[in-house]
Design a protein around this motif. Structure first.
Motif, PDB file in Angstrom:
ATOM      1  N   GLU A 281      24.619  48.624  45.034  1.00 29.63           N
ATOM      2  CA  GLU A 281      23.818  49.786  44.637  1.00 29.63           C
ATOM      3  C   GLU A 281      24.434  51.060  45.160  1.00 29.63           C
ATOM      4  OE1 GLU A 281      19.648  49.607  45.700  1.00 29.63           O
ATOM      5  OE2 GLU A 281      19.595  47.590  44.854  1.00 29.63           O
ATOM      6  N   GLY A 282      24.882  51.010  46.404  1.00 31.04           N
ATOM      7  CA  GLY A 282      25.502  52.174  47.022  1.00 31.04           C
ATOM      8  C   GLY A 282      26.713  52.640  46.237  1.00 31.04           C
ATOM      9  N   VAL A 283      27.551  51.672  45.853  1.00 29.71           N
ATOM     10  CA  VAL A 283      28.742  52.015  45.090  1.00 29.71           C
ATOM     11  C   VAL A 283      28.333  52.545  43.721  1.00 29.71           C
ATOM     12  CG1 VAL A 283      30.854  51.099  44.082  1.00 29.71           C
ATOM     13  CG2 VAL A 283      30.156  50.352  46.333  1.00 29.71           C
ATOM     14  N   GLN A 284      27.302  51.923  43.161  1.00 32.43           N
ATOM     15  CA  GLN A 284      26.837  52.339  41.831  1.00 32.43           C
ATOM     16  C   GLN A 284      26.311  53.774  41.866  1.00 32.43           C
ATOM     17  OE1 GLN A 284      23.867  49.734  40.335  1.00 32.43           O
ATOM     18  NE2 GLN A 284      24.139  50.350  38.208  1.00 32.43           N
ATOM     19  N   SER A 285      25.658  54.128  42.971  1.00 35.00           N
ATOM     20  CA  SER A 285      25.058  55.459  43.076  1.00 35.00           C
ATOM     21  C   SER A 285      26.110  56.559  43.043  1.00 35.00           C
ATOM     22  CB  SER A 285      24.250  55.563  44.365  1.00 35.00           C
ATOM     23  OG  SER A 285      25.134  55.610  45.455  1.00 35.00           O
ATOM     24  N   THR A 286      27.372  56.231  43.340  1.00 37.91           N
ATOM     25  CA  THR A 286      28.437  57.233  43.254  1.00 37.91           C
ATOM     26  C   THR A 286      29.007  57.307  41.857  1.00 37.91           C
ATOM     27  OG1 THR A 286      30.118  55.642  43.835  1.00 37.91           O
ATOM     28  CG2 THR A 286      29.085  56.807  45.654  1.00 37.91           C
ATOM     29  N   GLY A 287      28.412  56.570  40.917  1.00 40.10           N
ATOM     30  CA  GLY A 287      28.842  56.625  39.530  1.00 40.10           C
ATOM     31  C   GLY A 287      29.933  55.647  39.167  1.00 40.10           C
ATOM     32  N   ALA A 288      30.049  54.541  39.952  1.00 41.53           N
ATOM     33  CA  ALA A 288      31.115  53.575  39.696  1.00 41.53           C
ATOM     34  C   ALA A 288      30.807  52.755  38.452  1.00 41.53           C
ATOM     35  CB  ALA A 288      31.278  52.641  40.891  1.00 41.53           C
ATOM     36  N   LYS A 289      31.861  52.469  37.687  1.00 44.67           N
ATOM     37  CA  LYS A 289      31.711  51.599  36.525  1.00 44.67           C
ATOM     38  C   LYS A 289      31.623  50.141  36.993  1.00 44.67           C
ATOM     39  CE  LYS A 289      34.290  54.665  33.498  1.00 44.67           C
ATOM     40  NZ  LYS A 289      34.830  55.558  34.553  1.00 44.67           N
ATOM     41  N   PRO A 290      31.199  49.211  36.089  1.00 53.82           N
ATOM     42  CA  PRO A 290      31.005  47.825  36.525  1.00 53.82           C
ATOM     43  C   PRO A 290      32.212  47.239  37.266  1.00 53.82           C
ATOM     44  CG  PRO A 290      30.172  48.098  34.323  1.00 53.82           C
ATOM     45  CD  PRO A 290      30.761  49.409  34.718  1.00 53.82           C
ATOM     46  N   LEU A 291      33.423  47.445  36.710  1.00 57.37           N
ATOM     47  CA  LEU A 291      34.601  46.846  37.327  1.00 57.37           C
ATOM     48  C   LEU A 291      34.813  47.395  38.735  1.00 57.37           C
ATOM     49  CD1 LEU A 291      36.277  44.688  36.026  1.00 57.37           C
ATOM     50  CD2 LEU A 291      38.062  46.383  35.593  1.00 57.37           C
ATOM     51  N   GLN A 292      34.560  48.726  38.875  1.00 60.11           N
ATOM     52  CA  GLN A 292      34.695  49.348  40.188  1.00 60.11           C
ATOM     53  C   GLN A 292      33.620  48.839  41.141  1.00 60.11           C
ATOM     54  OE1 GLN A 292      34.501  53.297  38.628  1.00 60.11           O
ATOM     55  NE2 GLN A 292      36.673  53.675  39.040  1.00 60.11           N
ATOM     56  N   ARG A 293      32.423  48.584  40.582  1.00 60.50           N
ATOM     57  CA  ARG A 293      31.350  48.027  41.429  1.00 60.50           C
ATOM     58  C   ARG A 293      31.785  46.684  42.010  1.00 60.50           C
ATOM     59  NH1 ARG A 293      27.422  49.709  37.530  1.00 60.50           N
ATOM     60  NH2 ARG A 293      26.989  47.600  36.824  1.00 60.50           N
ATOM     61  N   TYR A 294      32.387  45.848  41.160  1.00 59.91           N
ATOM     62  CA  TYR A 294      32.846  44.545  41.651  1.00 59.91           C
ATOM     63  C   TYR A 294      33.917  44.733  42.710  1.00 59.91           C
ATOM     64  CZ  TYR A 294      30.475  42.443  37.661  1.00 59.91           C
ATOM     65  OH  TYR A 294      29.539  42.052  36.772  1.00 59.91           O
ATOM     66  N   ARG A 295      34.871  45.655  42.388  1.00 63.49           N
ATOM     67  CA  ARG A 295      36.015  45.814  43.277  1.00 63.49           C
ATOM     68  C   ARG A 295      35.592  46.330  44.655  1.00 63.49           C
ATOM     69  NH1 ARG A 295      38.581  46.482  46.741  1.00 63.49           N
ATOM     70  NH2 ARG A 295      40.675  47.295  47.078  1.00 63.49           N
ATOM     71  N   PHE A 296      34.698  47.350  44.666  1.00 60.58           N
ATOM     72  CA  PHE A 296      34.376  47.972  45.945  1.00 60.58           C
ATOM     73  C   PHE A 296      33.042  47.525  46.524  1.00 60.58           C
ATOM     74  CE2 PHE A 296      37.401  50.839  43.921  1.00 60.58           C
ATOM     75  CZ  PHE A 296      38.354  50.902  44.918  1.00 60.58           C
ATOM     76  N   GLY A 297      32.187  46.956  45.683  1.00 61.78           N
ATOM     77  CA  GLY A 297      30.886  46.543  46.198  1.00 61.78           C
ATOM     78  C   GLY A 297      30.816  45.061  46.533  1.00 61.78           C
ATOM     79  N   VAL A 298      31.544  44.252  45.778  1.00 58.61           N
ATOM     80  CA  VAL A 298      31.400  42.804  45.931  1.00 58.61           C
ATOM     81  C   VAL A 298      32.585  42.195  46.670  1.00 58.61           C
ATOM     82  CG1 VAL A 298      31.049  40.637  44.726  1.00 58.61           C
ATOM     83  CG2 VAL A 298      30.107  42.736  43.770  1.00 58.61           C
ATOM     84  N   ILE A 299      33.799  42.490  46.162  1.00 59.68           N
ATOM     85  CA  ILE A 299      34.985  41.830  46.715  1.00 59.68           C
ATOM     86  C   ILE A 299      35.097  41.977  48.237  1.00 59.68           C
ATOM     87  CG2 ILE A 299      37.522  41.825  46.661  1.00 59.68           C
ATOM     88  CD1 ILE A 299      36.467  40.519  44.242  1.00 59.68           C
ATOM     89  N   PRO A 300      34.885  43.208  48.801  1.00 62.73           N
ATOM     90  CA  PRO A 300      35.002  43.311  50.254  1.00 62.73           C
ATOM     91  C   PRO A 300      34.032  42.391  50.986  1.00 62.73           C
ATOM     92  CG  PRO A 300      34.957  45.479  49.269  1.00 62.73           C
ATOM     93  CD  PRO A 300      34.630  44.515  48.179  1.00 62.73           C
ATOM     94  N   GLN A 301      32.867  42.149  50.398  1.00 64.77           N
ATOM     95  CA  GLN A 301      31.895  41.292  51.076  1.00 64.77           C
ATOM     96  C   GLN A 301      32.324  39.835  51.105  1.00 64.77           C
ATOM     97  OE1 GLN A 301      27.653  41.601  50.456  1.00 64.77           O
ATOM     98  NE2 GLN A 301      28.015  43.349  49.136  1.00 64.77           N
ATOM     99  N   VAL A 302      32.923  39.400  49.996  1.00 65.73           N
ATOM    100  CA  VAL A 302      33.205  37.965  49.910  1.00 65.73           C
ATOM    101  C   VAL A 302      34.625  37.612  50.354  1.00 65.73           C
ATOM    102  CG1 VAL A 302      31.505  37.453  48.137  1.00 65.73           C
ATOM    103  CG2 VAL A 302      33.789  38.176  47.468  1.00 65.73           C
ATOM    104  N   THR A 303      35.510  38.636  50.490  1.00 65.70           N
ATOM    105  CA  THR A 303      36.902  38.317  50.822  1.00 65.70           C
ATOM    106  C   THR A 303      37.048  37.389  52.031  1.00 65.70           C
ATOM    107  OG1 THR A 303      37.372  40.527  50.046  1.00 65.70           O
ATOM    108  CG2 THR A 303      39.171  39.344  51.042  1.00 65.70           C
TER     109      THR A 303
END
Lengths: 290, 442
Positions: B341-363
């Protein structure tokens, strides 16, 4: 915060520059790592392909030839399928038995080894490194090595496979067990020793109840892995369904209905025990209905 | 814990619970014991004593830490031959022989040590002197092997008209119609570093480094390296390549599977799946691939791609795609939605949301799983290599099939175990570093 407002714009700039520099550096590292990784994957694959009999692109169109052949043949002789399934059922039972016994024996050995090599619980604290090394070596032995040597000495059959898998299981579970035991609460152990309990009583009554759910869960997972391992070892001559599969494969075309029956049995067994073990593991870890 | 009703008779319920627990505590060992008895009968453990070949075990153990020197004399042309392990590369050059043999023309005296002496005399006569038994004479008379042993022969002698073999602790004598051959065991792996044809054989390490040049055309270090690396008996180059192949199979299989499984795992995770039906389908594919098992994949793939390490790498890749797909999608289902949500609030597109919102968490979780599998696949690659014919697994099975190369089997086993232990510690070290060091996720 106060610092930034005190030094004004300058502080913000320097902070931002430092951050950007750090980000760039990290990105550069990441890019180098990624390039190295891609290079390794590509050259590695080329090496492996060059050292193989057939090429990747030559083989790819043929990928489904064999499964298709097996399926068509099995379908043509579908009336024989129940008889074939029944025919290989004893071999399947043997494979499951190998996995079950080796898991039991291996888990017991792993339990003892793990308690002997956990700080605070060990019977002989000075020997902890010895037991740890023992577990490392037991874990490092691929099952096939022990199985093949034992087949040479003891002849074919389930026992070499059983011993081979049990040795590896003891090492693998021993490591996982001792990680769990390290986090066990030592107060019950102290309490028991204050009333004069000996080492095995302390372990059995003080440690074991704490770690049992985790141990059981790991053991179930290992059982799942061991079923696969015991099927593979059968293929190199240790009895069970793997051995039957190798024979069925050498019969070749015209007898693929036998191979198909074994594929079906193996698939169903693996899926069945997979589901069973994950169901019970969930129950154990979440603690419901214990 | 079973819920205890507050209104009921607590004491009674507790007693019932304890009673049940006692029963279970007693029943479990009984069931296990009964099962073991069943196994004892169905695996025919009693018959093991009959089937076990302790002589095989002795050969194996003796062979694993020692080497045999073959000394033979041909019964037709009286040719003498000396070689280590009967290999061509281990044959002694003409006119040379081990120092425990005395050669006189076509006759010789072989000293096996411990007062065991074998004399090769005229007219195909061979005499075996030993401390606890009268001297045994063997000779070829009218095409048959004749001995002075009286019936019944001792148990360490195996005698027929065409072949007599005498096995003692010091060595073995085998007398056939064509030749008489002595096998003497000595400690060590004689030609591990250099074969007999190399000038560096039997030269100490320091003499090679600092001593006079042994081969005129090459400097000592280069020559020693070439001869060691080109050792035709132990095949160090091939063994090195086979080890590398095994690691490569595991590497390609594991990381290839991870690359394929990651995007698929998004499709199979509850919180990311675009279409429910697709999620269900992908999950079933993962289950199927996992259920089919590495063994069957190996067989299917080796039909299409032929023998070799590529088949092994692909088999690992396919099997692990299923395992990774399942565990990755579970990891993805457990991600924290707030970061996205945080990443989305900066106007990130879906792919960017995955890259910066999800991947760092699961890496960290993903990497640690991948590394764990990499280590365990190094072991699997040995087994798969034995089936598809690639890597060190193939060498191992080949050496075992000959049933007399146990020193090589020992060597390969040591190499495999060291390799796996090394992978184990490297992957453990990397896992600890990555999980601790990867706090920012960039």
């Amino acid at each position: 915060m106060a610092d930034i407002s005190a030094t004004g714009n300058l502080g913000v700039h320097s902070t931002r520059d430092a951050y950007m520099a750090m980000t760039r550096r990290r990105r550069a590292y990441g890019a180098v790592l990624l390039a190295a990784f891609i290079f390794l994957m590509v050259t590695g694959f080329q090496t492996v392909e060059a050292r193989s009999a057939g090429g990747f692109w030559d083989g790819l169109p043929q990928l489904f030839d064999f499964p298709a052949g097996v399926v068509t043949e099995a379908w043509a002789k579908i009336d024989r399928m129940p008889a074939n399934l029944l025919r290989y059922f004893p071999a399947l039972i043997e494979t499951i038995n190998i996995a079950a016994v080796s898991t039991l024996v291996g888990a017991f050995l792993g339990l003892v080894l793990s308690l002997l090599s956990t700080r605070g619980l060990a019977r002989w604290p000075r020997l902890i490194p010895v037991f740890r090394r023992t577990m490392d070596i037991m874990r490092a032995f691929p099952e096939i090595v022990i199985a093949l040597v034992l087949i040479f000495i003891l002849g074919g059959g389930p026992i070499p496979a059983m011993i081979a898998i049990a040795v590896h299981t003891a090492g693998a579970l021993g490591k996982l067990f001792s990680e769990v035991a390290e986090n066990a609460d030592l107060k019950p152990v102290e309490g028991l020793s204050s009333v004069g309990a000996n080492w095995s009583q302390r372990m059995l009554l003080g440690v074991f109840p704490q770690v049992a759910p985790n141990y059981l869960s790991y053991t179930l997972m290992r059982f799942e892995i061991n079923i696969r391992a015991s099927a593979i070892l059968g293929f190199v001559g240790a009895g069970g369904i793997g051995y039957e599969l190798r024979n069925a494969m050498t019969f070749g075309t015209g007898k693929f209905d036998l191979a198909a029956a074994i594929f079906v049995l193996l698939f169903l067994t693996i899926v069945f025990f997979d589901q069973l073990s994950s169901h019970y593991r969930n129950r154990l870890v979440k603690g419901s209905g214990a | 814990m079973t819920m205890l009703s507050v209104n009921g008779d607590l004491r009674q319920q507790t007693e019932a619970l304890f009673h049940r627990k006692k029963l279970v505590a007693l029943a479990v060992p009984v069931v296990v014991l009964a099962y073991l008895v069943y196994i004892f009968i169905s695996f025919d453990v009693m018959g093991l004593a009959d089937r076990a070949r302790m002589d095989n075990a002795r050969t194996l153990v003796a062979d694993s830490y020692s080497y045999k020197t073959h000394v033979s004399r041909d019964n037709r042309d009286n040719d003498l031959a000396f070689s280590i392990e009967g290999a061509r590369a281990g044959t002694y050059a003409d006119g040379t022989h081990p120092d425990w043999i005395e050669v006189q023309g076509t006759n010789m005296v072989v000293d096996l040590g411990d007062d065991h002496v074998i004399r090769f005399l005229d007219d195909t006569l061979v005499s075996f002197e030993m401390p606890d038994h009268p001297t045994i004479n063997l000779q070829l008379v009218d095409g048959a092997v004749v001995t002075n042993l009286s019936d019944p022969v001792p148990e360490w002698v195996n005698a027929s008209k065409t072949r007599v073999s005498i096995t003692t602790e010091a060595g073995r004598l085998s007398y056939t119609r064509s030749k008489a051959e002595v096998f003497r065991y000595s400690l060590g792996w004689e030609m591990f570093w250099f074969t007999l044809s190399s000038p560096y054989h039997d030269v100490s390490f320091w003499d090679v480094l600092t001593g006079p040049q042994l081969d005129e055309s090459r400097s000592n270090i280069v020559g020693a390296w070439q001869d060691f690396w080109g050792n035709t008996l132990w095949r160090h180059t091939d063994v090195f390549w086979a080890m590398w192949e095994t690691v490569l199979m595991a590497f390609l299989g594991t990381f290839g599977a991870a690359i394929i499984a990651l995007p698929l795992a998004f499709l199979a995770a509850r919180n990311f799946a675009p279409v429910i039906a697709l999620r269900f389908a992908v999950r079933r594919v993962f289950d199927f691939v996992r259920g089919v098992d590495g063994l069957i994949w190996t067989i299917v793939l080796s039909r299409a791609f032929g023998p070799g390490p590529m088949t092994g790498a692909l088999a690992i890749l396919i099997t692990d795609t299923g395992s990774f797909g399942k565990s990755f999608s579970e990891a993805l289902e457990n991600v924290d939605g707030k970061q996205i949500e945080g990443v989305q609030s900066t106007g990130a597109k879906p792919l960017q949301r995955y890259r910066f919102g999800v991947i760092p968490q699961v890496t960290p979780i993903l990497l640690s799983q991948i590394l764990y599998y990499f280590e365990s696949n190094t072991r699997s690659a040995t087994v798969i290599g034995a089936i598809t014919g690639g890597g060190i697994g193939l060498f191992l099975t080949q050496a075992m099939q000959t049933q007399n190369n146990w020193e090589k089997v020992t060597y390969y086993i040591i190499l495999i175990v060291l390799m796996v232990m090394m992978m184990d510690s490297v992957s453990g070290w990397l896992r600890r570093r990555l999980i601790k060091g990867d706090d920012s996720g960039h």
